[in-house]
Design an enzyme around this catalytic site. Structure first.
Site, PDB file in Angstrom:
ATOM      1  N   ASP A 104       0.867  -1.173   0.000  1.00  0.00           N
ATOM      2  CA  ASP A 104       0.000   0.000   0.000  1.00  0.00           C
ATOM      3  C   ASP A 104       0.907   1.227   0.000  1.00  0.00           C
ATOM      4  O   ASP A 104       2.114   1.118   0.228  1.00  0.00           O
ATOM      5  CB  ASP A 104      -0.966  -0.007   1.187  1.00  0.00           C
ATOM      6  CG  ASP A 104      -0.359  -0.647   2.427  1.00  0.00           C
ATOM      7  OD1 ASP A 104       0.880  -0.730   2.509  1.00  0.00           O
ATOM      8  OD2 ASP A 104      -1.116  -1.051   3.323  1.00  0.00           O
ATOM      9  N   GLU A 110      -5.788   3.247   3.748  1.00  0.00           N
ATOM     10  CA  GLU A 110      -6.282   3.766   5.036  1.00  0.00           C
ATOM     11  C   GLU A 110      -7.765   4.119   5.008  1.00  0.00           C
ATOM     12  O   GLU A 110      -8.379   4.246   6.053  1.00  0.00           O
ATOM     13  CB  GLU A 110      -5.458   4.985   5.478  1.00  0.00           C
ATOM     14  CG  GLU A 110      -4.002   4.665   5.822  1.00  0.00           C
ATOM     15  CD  GLU A 110      -3.837   3.795   7.071  1.00  0.00           C
ATOM     16  OE1 GLU A 110      -4.874   3.520   7.734  1.00  0.00           O
ATOM     17  OE2 GLU A 110      -2.715   3.395   7.361  1.00  0.00           O
TER      18      GLU A 110
HETATM   19 ZN   LIG Z   1      -3.078   1.998   8.942  1.00  0.00          ZN
HETATM   20 ZN   LIG Z   2      -1.445  -0.001   7.313  1.00  0.00          ZN
END
Ligand SMILES: [Zn+2]
Ligand SMILES: [Zn+2]
Length: 444
Positions: free
Chosen positions: A103, A173
């Site tokens: 990510d 997130e």
């Molecule tokens: Zn996080």
């Molecule tokens: Zn994370």
């Protein structure tokens, strides 16, 4: 059982085949040496990423860097998959396809770690507001390890066969990036994976160690918004108004009874009201107050119960308060993501590999956590791709030992003081991810 005398057949084979077929240096030694030699460059990338965080769906420079790094080692890269997602395809002969995911987003927090490469950045969020930003979840560790894994796998490409799909996803997130990439054809425009892999760094594990768990590892999450509406008026004349500040306060307190009174003891569930905003001036009773909630559960039936109970309590409290029918609260489910459950057979296979590569004392079984992950979505499509996410320790071992001794917790992920110890965390990330891919794409 071991033969008491050396096998003649083995000696003969060795003589006949000669040195051309002598086993090369052990693959593990080659990989470890490669990671050591890459570390200085990876550290520079890490410090750069750490000092230049970008928020969810705003990862413009970050995703460009990821694309550039993958291209630099000859990987075929496509950008802007699911807004800012990056997909790199490394084809290396016949065999299975493994998806490796990182990510990319940071969090709206002002960093307090005091490290030399700390972020002082103030950046725009998706709504256009200026926010301090920080990699407080360690996605910079994930990205750096992802680049290290790509470089290492390319360097030893004669030792494995198959395809690796490198996926750098935006907006973890807000649990929206994985969905955006899947909706944009991740499994149709690119090779469909047979396995999906990711790791997450973890402040609650000492750096240099990894944690794994078969089955559910991370909870499902639902984000709810509640707009508590009232009737505005002068602060001095409450009898002419319906005060949404008082009503919202009562709702926040009433919601606490869900987990304590409606969920069986021992069943994991969380109801948190994370924000409450309302009012403009002390002597005005405002029109509305906004609440933002996060709910966590490991069982979809429990999650459904939490959501239904929030609606019932919000509605019932407003009715008891005498809110007019056309000003009743509005409850919206903004986003939700399922449980991150690791494929049991694949988890056992990888745990064995990690133990072989790192030693049994550095690999442990961990408990589930109430945090949520949209990595789970890569395994929840119709293809049901077996997926595993493991945890990589991020806290300096001596700090971890001190915290165990004193009982003072170390700064957790999402804390403005979260400071992974870079070398051990990153090299453990690269080692475990590379080892996992090599296991699944071993040359037969
Ligand atoms: Zn996080
Ligand atoms: Zn994370």
């Amino acid at each position: 059982m071991r033969s008491p005398v050396p096998s003649v057949a083995v000696s003969l084979t060795a003589v006949l085949l000669g040195s051309a077929f002598a086993p090369g240096p052990d693959l593990r030694d080659v990989v470890h040496a490669r990671i050591r030699s890459e570390y200085a460059s990876l550290r520079a990338i890490y410090e750069h990423l750490h000092a230049h965080p970008e928020l969810s769906f705003m990862e413009v420079n970050t995703s460009a860097l990821m694309a550039r790094e993958l291209r630099a080692v000859g990987i075929d890269v496509t950008e802007k998959v699911g807004r800012l997602g990056v997909v790199g395809v490394l084809r290396n002969g016949p065999g299975p396809t493994v998806l490796v995911r990182t990510d990319m987003d940071a969090l709206p927090l002002k960093e307090t770690t005091g490290v030399a490469y700390a972020s002082t950045a103030v950046v725009k969020d998706l709504q256009g507001r200026d926010q301090p930003a920080m990699h407080a979840c360690g996605h910079d560790v994930h990205m750096t390890s992802f680049i290290g894994t790509a470089r290492t796998l390319v360097a030893v490409r004669d030792r494995w066969s198959g395809t690796v799909v490198f996926v750098a996803q935006p907006a973890e997130e807000i649990v929206a990036g994985a969905r955006a990439m899947l909706d944009d054809g991740l499994y149709t425009r690119f090779p469909k994976p047979d396995f999906a892999l990711a790791f997450h760094d973890d402040a609650m594990l000492p750096a240099g160690t990894v944690g794994y768990r078969e089955g559910p590892l991370m909870s499902g999450a639902s984000s709810l918004d509640i707009v508590v509406r009232g009737v505005s008026g002068h602060g001095s004349a409450p009898q002419t108004a319906k005060d949404p500040v008082l009503l919202a306060s009562q709702i926040v307190v009433a919601l606490q009874a869900i987990v304590s009174r409606e969920v069986a003891p021992g069943t994991r569930a969380v109801v948190t009201v994370g924000t409450i905003h309302g009012g403009l001036k002390r002597n005005i009773i405002p029109d509305e107050v906004k609440l933002e909630l996060t709910l966590r559960a490991f069982d979809p039936a429990v999650m459904a119960r939490l959501v239904a109970s929030v609606r019932r309590i919000t509605d019932g409290t407003a009715r008891a308060f005498g809110v007019p029918e056309d000003r009743m609260p509005v409850v919206t489910v903004e986003e939700s993501v399922g449980v991150t459950a690791n494929d049991p057979a694949l988890t056992r296979r990888l745990a064995k590999v990690f133990t072989e590569w790192m030693g049994a004392d550095r690999v442990s079984k961990v408990e589930p956590v109430n945090a949520a992950e949209d990595f789970s979505l890569f395994g929840q499509t119709a293809e049901r791709v077996p997926s595993v996410l493991w945890r990589v320790g991020a806290t300096a071992p001596e700090k971890f030992a001190e915290s165990t001794r004193t009982g003072v917790p170390v700064p957790s992920n999402h804390n403005s003081g979260f400071a992974p110890v870079p070398e051990l965390t990153i090299t453990t990330g690269v080692t475990t991810m590379t080892a996992a891919v090599l296991e699944l794409l071993a040359k037969l």
